[in-house]
Motif scaffolding. Structure first.
Motif, PDB file in Angstrom:
ATOM      1  N   ALA A   1       0.825  -1.206   0.000  1.00 28.77           N
ATOM      2  CA  ALA A   1       0.000   0.000   0.000  1.00 28.77           C
ATOM      3  C   ALA A   1       0.861   1.258   0.000  1.00 28.77           C
ATOM      4  O   ALA A   1       0.543   2.245  -0.666  1.00 28.77           O
ATOM      5  CB  ALA A   1      -0.937  -0.002   1.205  1.00 28.77           C
ATOM      6  N   ALA A   2       1.964   1.223   0.742  1.00 28.83           N
ATOM      7  CA  ALA A   2       2.867   2.380   0.775  1.00 28.83           C
ATOM      8  C   ALA A   2       3.424   2.668  -0.615  1.00 28.83           C
ATOM      9  O   ALA A   2       3.444   3.821  -1.070  1.00 28.83           O
ATOM     10  CB  ALA A   2       3.998   2.129   1.771  1.00 28.83           C
ATOM     11  N   ASP A   3       3.872   1.619  -1.300  1.00 30.13           N
ATOM     12  CA  ASP A   3       4.399   1.805  -2.658  1.00 30.13           C
ATOM     13  C   ASP A   3       3.321   2.328  -3.601  1.00 30.13           C
ATOM     14  O   ASP A   3       3.590   3.172  -4.471  1.00 30.13           O
ATOM     15  CB  ASP A   3       4.960   0.484  -3.193  1.00 30.13           C
ATOM     16  CG  ASP A   3       6.282   0.106  -2.549  1.00 30.13           C
ATOM     17  OD1 ASP A   3       6.925   1.004  -1.965  1.00 30.13           O
ATOM     18  OD2 ASP A   3       6.673  -1.069  -2.618  1.00 30.13           O
ATOM     19  N   ALA A   4       2.092   1.828  -3.438  1.00 29.55           N
ATOM     20  CA  ALA A   4       1.002   2.260  -4.317  1.00 29.55           C
ATOM     21  C   ALA A   4       0.687   3.740  -4.118  1.00 29.55           C
ATOM     22  O   ALA A   4       0.497   4.482  -5.084  1.00 29.55           O
ATOM     23  CB  ALA A   4      -0.244   1.421  -4.055  1.00 29.55           C
ATOM     24  N   VAL A   5       0.649   4.191  -2.866  1.00 28.98           N
ATOM     25  CA  VAL A   5       0.373   5.604  -2.595  1.00 28.98           C
ATOM     26  C   VAL A   5       1.508   6.469  -3.124  1.00 28.98           C
ATOM     27  O   VAL A   5       1.273   7.521  -3.735  1.00 28.98           O
ATOM     28  CB  VAL A   5       0.167   5.839  -1.083  1.00 28.98           C
ATOM     29  CG1 VAL A   5       0.095   7.344  -0.769  1.00 28.98           C
ATOM     30  CG2 VAL A   5      -1.105   5.164  -0.602  1.00 28.98           C
ATOM     31  N   LEU A   6       2.733   6.043  -2.900  1.00 28.17           N
ATOM     32  CA  LEU A   6       3.884   6.808  -3.390  1.00 28.17           C
ATOM     33  C   LEU A   6       3.902   6.872  -4.914  1.00 28.17           C
ATOM     34  O   LEU A   6       4.475   7.802  -5.498  1.00 28.17           O
ATOM     35  CB  LEU A   6       5.186   6.188  -2.876  1.00 28.17           C
ATOM     36  CG  LEU A   6       5.444   6.359  -1.375  1.00 28.17           C
ATOM     37  CD1 LEU A   6       6.597   5.466  -0.924  1.00 28.17           C
ATOM     38  CD2 LEU A   6       5.748   7.810  -1.032  1.00 28.17           C
ATOM     39  N   ALA A   7       3.263   5.886  -5.561  1.00 29.22           N
ATOM     40  CA  ALA A   7       3.202   5.874  -7.022  1.00 29.22           C
ATOM     41  C   ALA A   7       1.969   6.593  -7.552  1.00 29.22           C
ATOM     42  O   ALA A   7       1.763   6.643  -8.762  1.00 29.22           O
ATOM     43  CB  ALA A   7       3.220   4.438  -7.535  1.00 29.22           C
TER      44      ALA A   7
END
Length: 468
Positions: A185-191
């Motif tokens: 989820a962190a990677d998705a938000v950062l993307a």
């Protein structure tokens, strides 16, 4: 008044914290109070309960309020409770209770504290003494709990409570599956992904919160903002050091994530949620403002069609579906070029994470030493204020630097994909918008009037795409 056979009685039961979740503490109080009513020959005319509510916290107690309303209405002669501290632990509440009972000569009988005759000065004195004692016991309990939490915070221990998502009930043992979801989820938000889209995806996969509920965008945002995800212990709203559990994501990534989530421009309400690919993203070629989603047509009674319009005026209007298709075709064409890997290149100077982490540790250590010096009397309050302000400024500066440390390139997953078109279609709207914002600037220019050579009305020359 002295109780007589048949006198009307109201029973009040309360428990501050129902750890079993089944109201068993309430049930035990009710059984004892019912037995007391039978021994006194009373007729129970009503039962009022407050489960999982403290008399000390000041929160509204519906059952207690109804009890007072019934007493004011003259519906009972006697109140039965397990102990006086079940009725009130606040002197203000006690005085209110006395004001209700004294003029109506209402007795108070308890299982553990005996009889309180509030119609006499002696009875009211005893009630107040019991109230003061109850207040003292609660305040001592609160102080002990605070000291225990302070000690636990200093040692980086888990406080207990609701199971934190990503860890088991002890708050220390890692739940590997949930921890991988936090990183995902962190990677998705950062993307560029939205919280709502991530939450919807988790719900579709039957992934629930630690309490078994479905995910919502706000719930997911609160979970991702937790400092514990980076292995940081928070006490009384302040970061106090590393926890005894393993982090789910590195601290630099977590600070970058929180900075994005706290960005005011990301706040979504039912009125401003992005529903279209280019709204507030494509630019008007006449004034430079962004476009908004709208409709257009040729006049009354004619067919209307979805469109984009200049936000500030009637400079440009363009069919929404045709413009979005053109932009998406341009993206897919760019991804198919031999130099597509260049899209993954860093665009900004990298942050010196090690230096920022060292600055964080030093600033926190300085604040700890200053606090100890103040406690030992080596510093007066004015000196401590000046010195701690400088250390806090260093801490805030380092945290700000760390918040820019990690940015996930939104085109990761598209570059090199076996089927770029399928990969693009698999992205949610927020991710697609992030890709467009990262790759290009789309400017919509005035279109030529009439049919374009070839027979259609779509004018490709009226859309300028500048690659970043």
């Amino acid at each position: 008044m002295a109780p007589t056979d048949g006198a009307r009685a109201l029973i009040y039961c309360r428990i501050s914290r129902d750890r079993e979740g089944a109201g068993l503490g309430i049930q035990r109080q009710l059984e004892d109070c019912t037995a007391l009513a039978e021994s006194l020959g009373l007729t129970v005319v009503g039962i009022h309960e407050d489960n999982d509510l403290s008399a000390y916290s000041g929160k509204p107690r519906p059952g207690y309020r109804q009890l007072l309303d019934d007493l004011r209405a003259g519906r009972a002669d006697i109140v039965l409770a397990w102990h006086t501290d079940r009725l009130h632990r606040s002197p203000a509440e006690l005085e209110q209770y006395i004001d209700v009972c004294e003029p109506r000569r209402i007795d108070t009988r308890t299982v553990k504290a005996g009889h309180l005759d509030l119609s006499t000065a002696t009875g009211r004195m005893i009630a107040r003494q019991l109230g003061v004692q109850a207040r003292y016991e609660v305040e001592r309990m609160v102080e002990r709990q605070r000291r225990a939490r302070d000690q636990m915070a200093q040692k980086g221990k888990h406080f207990g409570g609701r199971r934190p998502f990503g860890w088991e009930a002890d708050g220390v043992t890692t739940n590997e599956f949930e921890r991988s979801l936090i990183a995902e989820a962190a990677d998705a938000v950062l993307a560029g992904a939205s919280l709502r889209s991530i939450a919807a995806g988790w719900n579709a996969r039957d992934i629930t919160t630690s309490t078994g509920a479905e995910w919502t965008g706000p719930e997911l945002g609160s979970m991702l903002r937790r400092a514990r995800n980076a292995g940081i212990r928070v006490h009384r709203g302040q970061e106090v050091g590393p926890g005894e559990w393993d982090p789910a994501i590195p601290e630099p990534k977590w600070r970058s994530l929180v900075a994005i989530l706290d960005d005011p421009s990301r706040r979504v309400t039912p009125g401003n949620e992005r529903k279209y690919l280019g709204s507030n993203l494509y630019l008007c070629g006449m004034c430079g403002a962004t476009v908004r989603a709208s409709t257009a047509g040729t006049g009354p009674g004619k067919k209307h069609w979805p469109a984009y319009r200049c936000r500030t005026g009637r400079h440009i209007t363009r069919r929404r579906d045709l413009l979005d298709d053109w932009v998406q075709l341009a993206i897919l064409e760019r991804l198919s070029r031999p130099d597509a890997l260049d899209l993954l290149a860093e665009r900004e100077d990298p942050v010196d994470v090690r230096a920022a982490q060292a600055e964080l540790r030093e600033a926190r250590a300085t604040l700890d030493e200053l606090a100890k010096g103040l406690g030992r009397g080596e510093l007066d309050m004015r000196s401590w204020t000046v010195a701690s302000a400088a250390a806090r400024a260093r801490l805030e500066s380092a945290e700000k630097t760390m918040s820019h440390a990690v940015k996930v390139n939104p085109v990761v997953g598209l570059v090199g994909a076996e089927d770029p078109e399928a990969a693009w279609k698999g992205l949610d709207l927020s991710r697609k918008r992030a890709v467009i914002a990262y790759l290009m600037t789309v400017t919509v220019l005035p279109a030529r009037k009439g049919r374009i050579p070839g027979g259609g009305y779509w004018d490709p020359d009226a859309v300028r795409i500048d690659w970043k």
